[in-house]
Write a protein that holds these residues in place. Structure first.
Motif, PDB file in Angstrom:
ATOM      1  N   GLY A 182       0.798  -1.213   0.000  1.00  0.00           N
ATOM      2  CA  GLY A 182       0.000   0.000   0.000  1.00  0.00           C
ATOM      3  C   GLY A 182       0.835   1.269   0.000  1.00  0.00           C
ATOM      4  O   GLY A 182       1.950   1.308   0.522  1.00  0.00           O
ATOM      5  N   ARG A 183       0.248   2.325  -0.597  1.00  0.00           N
ATOM      6  CA  ARG A 183       0.911   3.624  -0.617  1.00  0.00           C
ATOM      7  C   ARG A 183       1.149   4.148   0.794  1.00  0.00           C
ATOM      8  O   ARG A 183       2.109   4.884   1.034  1.00  0.00           O
ATOM      9  N   ARG A 184       0.265   3.773   1.737  1.00  0.00           N
ATOM     10  CA  ARG A 184       0.382   4.301   3.099  1.00  0.00           C
ATOM     11  C   ARG A 184       1.625   3.796   3.822  1.00  0.00           C
ATOM     12  O   ARG A 184       1.986   4.330   4.868  1.00  0.00           O
ATOM     13  N   TYR A 185       2.271   2.774   3.265  1.00  0.00           N
ATOM     14  CA  TYR A 185       3.492   2.259   3.887  1.00  0.00           C
ATOM     15  C   TYR A 185       4.761   2.817   3.238  1.00  0.00           C
ATOM     16  O   TYR A 185       5.864   2.469   3.625  1.00  0.00           O
ATOM     17  N   GLU A 186       4.576   3.679   2.235  1.00  0.00           N
ATOM     18  CA  GLU A 186       5.726   4.145   1.461  1.00  0.00           C
ATOM     19  C   GLU A 186       6.722   4.922   2.313  1.00  0.00           C
ATOM     20  O   GLU A 186       7.933   4.706   2.214  1.00  0.00           O
ATOM     21  N   LEU A 187       6.230   5.818   3.175  1.00  0.00           N
ATOM     22  CA  LEU A 187       7.139   6.627   3.985  1.00  0.00           C
ATOM     23  C   LEU A 187       7.909   5.790   4.998  1.00  0.00           C
ATOM     24  O   LEU A 187       9.120   5.966   5.160  1.00  0.00           O
TER      25      LEU A 187
END
Length: 268
Positions: A69-74
């Motif tokens: 998921g994009r939410r785990y990118e950082l």
């Protein structure tokens, strides 16, 4: 959202922390009439930022470092910076906490178990709170209500209509987010209403948001209830068109943005 600042705003939990601050301001304004920002509002902001950043790191670790998921990118690309945000935010929250009387912290004490055991097992080898069937959204709504309403209002307001409206608002938004997390929840064996009845889940969220607007219309003066009705109505429209296929950016910006609509409407 490729710009780093936008990624930090929407996926670095700044957006959700601003929503927590704004909702806590809304409660003190509606209950006490005081429109000023106070240390308790900043405490809610930094506590939310720190807790959500920590939760994301724990969730990333539980997924064995390979979530897509994009939410785990950082947390995947900037683990040190994410950890620094969590540590600094929680440190500032603790520093602000020294300004409050010990008795004022009973809502925070009650919110802590819902927050800690949401991702941490209740006992070794046991379930997390989010693993309990159909109750994942309830724990989120309880924790947010205690922090953004009960804590900031304190003895000045006690239990009031806004407490119920806050729980209802957060429950509606949490239900919408469950429609995004169906695949992950099924993989982890978590039973949710969204996984079994996605259409009913959206309809329930819309009904809850509509009820918030109608109850506010009956309880608050027209100068406040009018803008609130519009805000909750816009939130209901967003909820009605929410689909998992819209992607993570939609949820991060617009579904989380529902939380900001009521306080922004009052401010404007």
């Amino acid at each position: 959202m490729r710009h780093p600042l936008l990624n930090w705003l929407f996926y670095g939990h700044v957006w959700i922390a601003l929503a927590a601050l704004a909702l806590s301001w809304q409660s003190t304004y509606l209950v006490t009439g005081d429109y000023r920002l106070c240390p308790c509002h900043y405490f809610v902001f930094f506590a939310t930022l720190g807790v959500y950043t920590t939760h994301r790191a724990l969730s990333f670790r539980r997924a064995q470092g390979h979530p897509t998921g994009r939410r785990y990118e950082l947390v995947r690309r900037r683990p040190v910076a994410s950890a620094l945000v969590a540590v600094v935010s929680l440190t500032v929250a603790l520093a602000l906490a020294t300004q409050f009387a010990v008795a004022a912290f009973w809502p925070v004490v009650f919110a802590l178990p819902f927050t800690a055991f949401y991702l941490i097992p209740l006992f070794p080898g046991g379930p997390r709170l989010r693993d309990l069937p159909y109750l994942k959204v309830v724990w989120v709504a309880l924790a947010w209500t205690l922090m953004t309403d009960t804590f900031v209002v304190g003895a000045a307001g006690g239990w009031h209509t806004e407490t119920l409206l806050r729980f209802t608002l957060i429950l509606a938004v949490a239900l919408l987010f469950d429609t995004r997390d169906v695949v992950l929840d099924r993989r982890q064996g978590v039973r949710t209403l969204a996984a079994e009845r996605p259409v009913l889940t959206r309809q329930l969220a819309v009904v809850l948001l509509t009820l918030c607007g109608l109850v506010g219309l009956l309880v608050y003066p027209s100068a406040q209830s009018g803008p609130l009705l519009v805000a909750y109505g816009v939130g209901a429209v967003i909820g009605s068109i929410t689909r998992a296929g819209w992607g993570e950016d939609y949820y991060a910006v617009y579904v989380n943005g529902i939380l900001l609509l009521p306080p922004l409407s009052l401010l404007l």
